[in-house]
Write an enzyme that holds these catalytic residues in place. Structure first.
Site, PDB file in Angstrom:
ATOM      1  N   ASN A 119     -15.079  81.173  14.883  1.00  0.00           N
ATOM      2  CA  ASN A 119     -15.089  81.142  13.419  1.00  0.00           C
ATOM      3  C   ASN A 119     -15.424  79.720  13.000  1.00  0.00           C
ATOM      4  OD1 ASN A 119     -14.557  81.150  10.695  1.00  0.00           O
ATOM      5  ND2 ASN A 119     -12.349  81.510  10.895  1.00  0.00           N
ATOM      6  N   LYS A 160     -15.843  78.588  10.086  1.00  0.00           N
ATOM      7  CA  LYS A 160     -15.289  78.205   8.778  1.00  0.00           C
ATOM      8  C   LYS A 160     -16.383  77.491   7.966  1.00  0.00           C
ATOM      9  CE  LYS A 160     -10.811  78.185  10.990  1.00  0.00           C
ATOM     10  NZ  LYS A 160      -9.451  77.662  11.066  1.00  0.00           N
ATOM     11  N   HIS A 188      -8.653  86.317   6.675  1.00  0.00           N
ATOM     12  CA  HIS A 188      -8.214  85.104   7.375  1.00  0.00           C
ATOM     13  C   HIS A 188      -7.125  84.412   6.545  1.00  0.00           C
ATOM     14  CE1 HIS A 188      -8.253  81.087   9.111  1.00  0.00           C
ATOM     15  NE2 HIS A 188      -8.773  81.648  10.183  1.00  0.00           N
ATOM     16  N   GLU A 222      -6.699  81.470   5.744  1.00  0.00           N
ATOM     17  CA  GLU A 222      -7.218  80.500   4.757  1.00  0.00           C
ATOM     18  C   GLU A 222      -7.694  81.230   3.502  1.00  0.00           C
ATOM     19  OE1 GLU A 222      -9.861  78.587   7.509  1.00  0.00           O
ATOM     20  OE2 GLU A 222      -8.111  77.822   8.575  1.00  0.00           O
ATOM     21  N   GLU A 230      -3.190  85.547  14.187  1.00  0.00           N
ATOM     22  CA  GLU A 230      -3.308  84.097  14.067  1.00  0.00           C
ATOM     23  C   GLU A 230      -2.080  83.541  13.350  1.00  0.00           C
ATOM     24  OE1 GLU A 230      -7.737  82.861  14.259  1.00  0.00           O
ATOM     25  OE2 GLU A 230      -7.216  83.190  12.172  1.00  0.00           O
ATOM     26  N   GLY A 269      -5.512  75.077  13.590  1.00  0.00           N
ATOM     27  CA  GLY A 269      -6.010  73.733  13.313  1.00  0.00           C
ATOM     28  C   GLY A 269      -4.974  72.644  13.485  1.00  0.00           C
ATOM     29  N   SER A 281      -5.596  77.248  17.677  1.00  0.00           N
ATOM     30  CA  SER A 281      -5.735  76.155  18.646  1.00  0.00           C
ATOM     31  C   SER A 281      -6.032  76.637  20.067  1.00  0.00           C
ATOM     32  CB  SER A 281      -4.487  75.257  18.627  1.00  0.00           C
ATOM     33  OG  SER A 281      -4.293  74.702  17.329  1.00  0.00           O
ATOM     34  N   GLY A 324     -11.799  75.355  15.719  1.00  0.00           N
ATOM     35  CA  GLY A 324     -12.303  74.030  16.110  1.00  0.00           C
ATOM     36  C   GLY A 324     -13.101  74.013  17.408  1.00  0.00           C
TER      37      GLY A 324
HETATM   38  P1  13P Z   1      -8.336  76.689  15.315  1.00  0.00           P
HETATM   39  O1  13P Z   1      -8.873  77.223  16.612  1.00  0.00           O
HETATM   40  O2  13P Z   1      -9.109  75.500  14.808  1.00  0.00           O
HETATM   41  O3  13P Z   1      -6.860  76.453  15.364  1.00  0.00           O
HETATM   42  O4  13P Z   1      -8.581  77.824  14.207  1.00  0.00           O
HETATM   43  C1  13P Z   1      -8.160  79.120  14.477  1.00  0.00           C
HETATM   44  C2  13P Z   1      -8.701  80.000  13.433  1.00  0.00           C
HETATM   45  O5  13P Z   1      -8.283  79.956  12.294  1.00  0.00           O
HETATM   46  C3  13P Z   1      -9.780  80.916  13.802  1.00  0.00           C
HETATM   47  O6  13P Z   1     -10.019  81.846  12.796  1.00  0.00           O
END
Ligand code: 13P
Length: 252
Positions: free
Chosen positions: A10, A12, A96, A98, A168, A174, A214, A236
């Protein structure tokens, strides 16, 4: 019951078309031999055409990060399933954390968006997960169950076959803080039990449940080694070709 691992990146709100082109060409070469893991990248809306072009004929699928539930209309900033279909985008991330946190997504809108994607033949990756406060209050399972029941309201078992669930935990996104393999496994097992209760054991056995939060090349093997963890949704560590390729190749 063996389920094929499904690892999706992803992106983002990261990468321009110029950068996306380079990263994806590099990634494509580095995972070209992988057949034991399903792979996808979900870039921004503006880089979808580039991603589809660079990855055409490869073993990496492309997904969007959101889809609106309406066919069209006055929804400034949104994209419809028909618009994704015009590009032949096979996957879409829905709900998601976010989106829930910053853009007022609710279980109800997640449900509506999921239905719109399914109706258009686009496979949803439906995200669920608890906040740190909810975990500390001992509410993790309750929260995740409510999110899944809400997201899957009115969705048939046949439709469910096209859905991936991504667990998640918000506190692990993150932050560099990963759920331990056991913490993740415990929630994944509960999610599978819930799917069995809502649908059938066969549906529960078949559904892919990704873990996200992560995930890195260094922890992916142990996480994917858990019985009920069937893949990963990676933020990430999906942005650089070397990282994501290492992550995939470590479990391929
Ligand atoms: P990270 O791998 O950066 O923690 O993000 C996870 C995520 O939100 C994937 O959708």
């Amino acid at each position: 019951m063996s389920r094929k691992l499904f690892i999706a990146g992803n992106w983002k709100m990261n990468h321009t078309n110029a950068v996306a082109k380079e990263v994806l060409a590099d990634l494509k070469a580095q995972v070209a031999g992988v057949t034991t893991v399903d792979i996808a990248i979900c870039p921004t809306f503006t880089t979808l055409p580039t991603a589809l072009e660079v990855l055409e004929g490869s073993n990496i699928a492309v997904g969007a990060q959101n889809v609106h539930f309406a066919a069209n209309g006055a929804y400034t900033g949104e994209i419809s399933a028909e618009m994704l279909n015009e590009l032949n985008v096979p996957f879409v991330i829905i709900g998601h954390s976010e989106r829930r946190q910053y853009f007022a997504e609710t279980d109800e809108t997640v449900n509506q968006r999921t239905k719109a994607a399914l109706a258009a033949g686009i496979k949803p990756i439906v995200c669920v997960g608890e906040t740190l406060e909810e975990r500390q209050a001992g509410d993790t399972i309750k929260v995740v169950e409510t999110q899944i029941k809400g997201a899957f309201e009115g969705i048939s078992e046949a439709e469910l076959a096209n859905i991936t669930i991504a667990y998640e935990p918000v506190w692990a996104i993150g932050t560099g803080e990963t759920a331990t393999p056991q913490q993740a496994q415990d929630v994944h097992a509960e999610i599978r039990k819930l799917v069995a209760a809502l649908y059938t054991q066969a549906a529960a056995d078949a559904i892919i449940i990704q873990y996200g939060g992560s995930v890195k090349p260094g922890n992916v093997v142990e996480l994917m080694g858990q019985e009920d963890i069937d893949g990963a949704l990676v933020g990430g560590a999906s942005l650089k070709a070397d990282d994501f390729a290492a992550l995939v190749n470590n479990v391929a």
